[in-house]
Design a protein around this motif. Structure first.
Motif, PDB file in Angstrom:
ATOM      1  N   LEU A  35      -1.496 -41.762  68.746  1.00  0.00           N
ATOM      2  CA  LEU A  35      -1.752 -43.112  68.244  1.00  0.00           C
ATOM      3  C   LEU A  35      -1.288 -44.165  69.258  1.00  0.00           C
ATOM      4  CD1 LEU A  35      -2.980 -44.423  65.752  1.00  0.00           C
ATOM      5  CD2 LEU A  35      -0.707 -44.481  64.722  1.00  0.00           C
ATOM      6  N   ILE A  36      -0.148 -43.896  69.903  1.00  0.00           N
ATOM      7  CA  ILE A  36       0.345 -44.821  70.932  1.00  0.00           C
ATOM      8  C   ILE A  36      -0.660 -44.924  72.079  1.00  0.00           C
ATOM      9  CG2 ILE A  36       2.118 -45.157  72.712  1.00  0.00           C
ATOM     10  CD1 ILE A  36       4.122 -43.861  70.692  1.00  0.00           C
ATOM     11  N   GLN A  37      -1.181 -43.775  72.522  1.00  0.00           N
ATOM     12  CA  GLN A  37      -2.140 -43.755  73.623  1.00  0.00           C
ATOM     13  C   GLN A  37      -3.450 -44.465  73.255  1.00  0.00           C
ATOM     14  OE1 GLN A  37      -1.643 -42.625  76.845  1.00  0.00           O
ATOM     15  NE2 GLN A  37      -3.607 -43.671  77.128  1.00  0.00           N
ATOM     16  N   VAL A  38      -3.941 -44.161  72.069  1.00  0.00           N
ATOM     17  CA  VAL A  38      -5.212 -44.759  71.633  1.00  0.00           C
ATOM     18  C   VAL A  38      -5.078 -46.273  71.494  1.00  0.00           C
ATOM     19  CG1 VAL A  38      -6.847 -44.935  69.706  1.00  0.00           C
ATOM     20  CG2 VAL A  38      -6.102 -42.693  70.516  1.00  0.00           C
ATOM     21  N   THR A  39      -3.975 -46.742  70.906  1.00  0.00           N
ATOM     22  CA  THR A  39      -3.801 -48.190  70.737  1.00  0.00           C
ATOM     23  C   THR A  39      -3.566 -48.892  72.074  1.00  0.00           C
ATOM     24  OG1 THR A  39      -1.469 -47.765  70.162  1.00  0.00           O
ATOM     25  CG2 THR A  39      -3.024 -48.133  68.348  1.00  0.00           C
ATOM     26  N   ASN A  40      -2.913 -48.208  73.021  1.00  0.00           N
ATOM     27  CA  ASN A  40      -2.778 -48.785  74.363  1.00  0.00           C
ATOM     28  C   ASN A  40      -4.157 -49.018  74.992  1.00  0.00           C
ATOM     29  OD1 ASN A  40       0.006 -49.032  74.554  1.00  0.00           O
ATOM     30  ND2 ASN A  40       0.294 -46.955  75.333  1.00  0.00           N
ATOM     31  N   ASN A  41      -5.035 -48.034  74.827  1.00  0.00           N
ATOM     32  CA  ASN A  41      -6.406 -48.172  75.351  1.00  0.00           C
ATOM     33  C   ASN A  41      -7.165 -49.286  74.631  1.00  0.00           C
ATOM     34  OD1 ASN A  41      -5.957 -46.029  77.098  1.00  0.00           O
ATOM     35  ND2 ASN A  41      -6.856 -44.510  75.712  1.00  0.00           N
ATOM     36  N   ALA A  42      -6.955 -49.340  73.319  1.00  0.00           N
ATOM     37  CA  ALA A  42      -7.633 -50.367  72.518  1.00  0.00           C
ATOM     38  C   ALA A  42      -7.186 -51.767  72.928  1.00  0.00           C
ATOM     39  CB  ALA A  42      -7.360 -50.133  71.037  1.00  0.00           C
ATOM     40  N   ILE A  43      -5.888 -51.911  73.199  1.00  0.00           N
ATOM     41  CA  ILE A  43      -5.347 -53.206  73.625  1.00  0.00           C
ATOM     42  C   ILE A  43      -5.917 -53.626  74.978  1.00  0.00           C
ATOM     43  CG2 ILE A  43      -3.232 -54.345  74.431  1.00  0.00           C
ATOM     44  CD1 ILE A  43      -1.785 -52.754  72.138  1.00  0.00           C
ATOM     45  N   GLU A  44      -6.097 -52.672  75.880  1.00  0.00           N
ATOM     46  CA  GLU A  44      -6.694 -52.981  77.188  1.00  0.00           C
ATOM     47  C   GLU A  44      -8.129 -53.473  77.033  1.00  0.00           C
ATOM     48  OE1 GLU A  44      -6.453 -49.841  79.998  1.00  0.00           O
ATOM     49  OE2 GLU A  44      -4.272 -49.716  79.941  1.00  0.00           O
ATOM     50  N   THR A  45      -8.852 -52.863  76.083  1.00  0.00           N
ATOM     51  CA  THR A  45     -10.257 -53.232  75.867  1.00  0.00           C
ATOM     52  C   THR A  45     -10.389 -54.503  75.047  1.00  0.00           C
ATOM     53  OG1 THR A  45     -10.786 -50.861  75.866  1.00  0.00           O
ATOM     54  CG2 THR A  45     -12.496 -52.363  75.077  1.00  0.00           C
TER      55      THR A  45
ATOM     56  N   LYS B 162      12.812 -50.979  70.747  1.00  0.00           N
ATOM     57  CA  LYS B 162      12.639 -52.166  71.590  1.00  0.00           C
ATOM     58  C   LYS B 162      11.173 -52.355  71.988  1.00  0.00           C
ATOM     59  CE  LYS B 162      17.306 -52.411  73.501  1.00  0.00           C
ATOM     60  NZ  LYS B 162      18.142 -52.408  74.730  1.00  0.00           N
ATOM     61  N   GLU B 163      10.507 -51.244  72.369  1.00  0.00           N
ATOM     62  CA  GLU B 163       9.079 -51.320  72.724  1.00  0.00           C
ATOM     63  C   GLU B 163       8.255 -51.725  71.496  1.00  0.00           C
ATOM     64  OE1 GLU B 163       7.451 -48.022  75.051  1.00  0.00           O
ATOM     65  OE2 GLU B 163       9.525 -47.430  75.494  1.00  0.00           O
ATOM     66  N   ALA B 164       8.678 -51.228  70.337  1.00  0.00           N
ATOM     67  CA  ALA B 164       7.980 -51.569  69.086  1.00  0.00           C
ATOM     68  C   ALA B 164       8.071 -53.067  68.819  1.00  0.00           C
ATOM     69  CB  ALA B 164       8.567 -50.787  67.927  1.00  0.00           C
ATOM     70  N   ILE B 165       9.290 -53.621  68.988  1.00  0.00           N
ATOM     71  CA  ILE B 165       9.482 -55.063  68.767  1.00  0.00           C
ATOM     72  C   ILE B 165       8.594 -55.881  69.700  1.00  0.00           C
ATOM     73  CG2 ILE B 165      11.149 -56.956  69.046  1.00  0.00           C
ATOM     74  CD1 ILE B 165      13.301 -54.953  68.014  1.00  0.00           C
TER      75      ILE B 165
ATOM     76  N   ASN C 106       0.225 -50.163  67.323  1.00  0.00           N
ATOM     77  CA  ASN C 106       0.989 -49.685  68.482  1.00  0.00           C
ATOM     78  C   ASN C 106       2.485 -49.797  68.204  1.00  0.00           C
ATOM     79  OD1 ASN C 106       2.225 -50.595  71.464  1.00  0.00           O
ATOM     80  ND2 ASN C 106       0.745 -48.905  71.540  1.00  0.00           N
ATOM     81  N   GLY C 107       2.890 -50.951  67.657  1.00  0.00           N
ATOM     82  CA  GLY C 107       4.305 -51.144  67.318  1.00  0.00           C
ATOM     83  C   GLY C 107       4.766 -50.188  66.239  1.00  0.00           C
ATOM     84  N   LEU C 108       3.911 -49.960  65.243  1.00  0.00           N
ATOM     85  CA  LEU C 108       4.238 -49.026  64.169  1.00  0.00           C
ATOM     86  C   LEU C 108       4.455 -47.614  64.719  1.00  0.00           C
ATOM     87  CD1 LEU C 108       4.395 -48.273  61.119  1.00  0.00           C
ATOM     88  CD2 LEU C 108       1.915 -47.985  61.183  1.00  0.00           C
ATOM     89  N   ALA C 109       3.553 -47.168  65.600  1.00  0.00           N
ATOM     90  CA  ALA C 109       3.655 -45.827  66.181  1.00  0.00           C
ATOM     91  C   ALA C 109       4.909 -45.698  67.043  1.00  0.00           C
ATOM     92  CB  ALA C 109       2.407 -45.526  67.011  1.00  0.00           C
ATOM     93  N   LEU C 110       5.209 -46.751  67.830  1.00  0.00           N
ATOM     94  CA  LEU C 110       6.427 -46.737  68.662  1.00  0.00           C
ATOM     95  C   LEU C 110       7.677 -46.685  67.789  1.00  0.00           C
ATOM     96  CD1 LEU C 110       5.339 -49.402  71.290  1.00  0.00           C
ATOM     97  CD2 LEU C 110       5.853 -47.002  71.793  1.00  0.00           C
TER      98      LEU C 110
END
Length: 315
Positions: free
Chosen positions: A232-242, A264-267, A253-257
């Protein structure tokens, strides 16, 4: 004297070229161009005054001085009232000058003089089109039943890509090699248009079926159901880039982190989600809740309470 002779030669050459162009007609069987009359013969038939007026008219028409070209052509018309070439030139000049009624009158005269002349008919069709009408409007004023005129009309429609009208004309006249060949060309053109439209339609369907934004949301929904937070972290990172301005992707992404104890990354991701929020209160409260959980996990009680109070107050 030499200069005058050169000028006369130039005028003769220009006149030959003009009337070669004007007297071209379409051969009935093969559609090839041929010369109907000799320009040299024409030169011998008319006076120097006629030629001078005619050439000056063409010159003025060429530089868009229609107010000067038309009177000169009318002078030629007075000198030779039965010359269909002059009628045709008047029709063209009047239509260029946006005097459509006069253009139509002379266009009809030219077609009546030479019903089988393709160029005269083409000009008349253009004049009528400029007025938002068709040849049907003047059918009773021209020899419309002339088979060659109708073949030419079908050809004019074909050249203008008005294929249905062309087929309609061809269906009502005697079958010849010309009509059969033109029918095949029109049907080929219609088939190409149909193929193009089908391809365009399929492309639009595929485009609608595959919407990248919806595809990401669908994938995210599946991974959430599976509690697969690493993917989920990987997929949302890709989604954010797009889609960098979609707060939903930052929230997930924050929820998965958060689920992977990367508080801290989640925040950071959740705060970015808030930066892009507009009017979606439900999503805003979900982000507040996860921010409260992340700060609680880090021991930041005051910040956790701040986000919880936002939820309670409905801010």
């Amino acid at each position: 004297m030499r200069t005058l002779n050169n000028l006369c030669l130039w005028l003769k050459t220009r006149l030959c070229l003009v009337f070669l162009c004007l007297t071209f007609v379409i051969a009935a069987q093969e559609g090839e161009l041929k010369v109907e009359d000799s320009a040299e013969v024409f030169l011998e038939e008319y006076s120097d005054d006629f030629q001078e007026n005619f050439f000056e008219a063409l010159k003025q028409k060429g530089i868009e001085n229609y107010d000067k070209a038309i009177p000169l052509l009318l002078k030629c018309k007075k000198q030779n009232s039965n010359n269909s070439v002059i009628d045709h030139e008047l029709a063209k000049s009047y239509v260029l000058d946006k005097q459509y009624i006069l253009a139509q009158d002379y266009g009809i005269i030219a077609v009546n003089a030479e019903p089988e002349n393709l160029w005269y008919l083409n000009t008349l069709v253009l004049i009528l089109k400029k007025q938002g009408t068709t040849i049907d409007f003047v059918k009773k004023e021209i020899p419309f039943t002339n088979s060659k005129l109708q073949e030419n009309l079908a050809l004019v429609y074909y050249k203008n890509k008005n294929y249905k009208k062309a087929l309609n004309i061809l269906s009502g006249i005697k079958k010849t090699q010309f009509t059969e060949d033109l029918t095949v060309k029109i049907e080929d053109a219609l088939e190409q248009i149909k193929t193009y439209k089908n391809k365009a339609t399929r492309a639009n369907v595929v485009k609608k079926e595959f919407n990248p934004l919806d595809a990401y949301k669908s994938k995210i929904s599946t991974l959430l159901a599976e509690s697969n937070f690493s993917d989920l972290i990987q997929v949302t990172n890709n989604a954010i880039e797009t889609f960098p301005s979609q707060p939903y992707f930052y929230y997930i992404n924050g929820l998965a982190l958060q689920k992977k104890a990367k508080h801290k990354e989640a925040i950071s991701a959740l705060e970015e989600a808030l930066d892009y929020m507009l009017d979606d209160k439900d999503l805003t409260y979900k982000i507040y809740k996860e921010l409260a959980n992340a700060h609680t996990a880090l021991g930041n009680t005051s910040k956790a309470n701040m986000y919880l109070s936002k939820i309670k107050s409905g801010l």
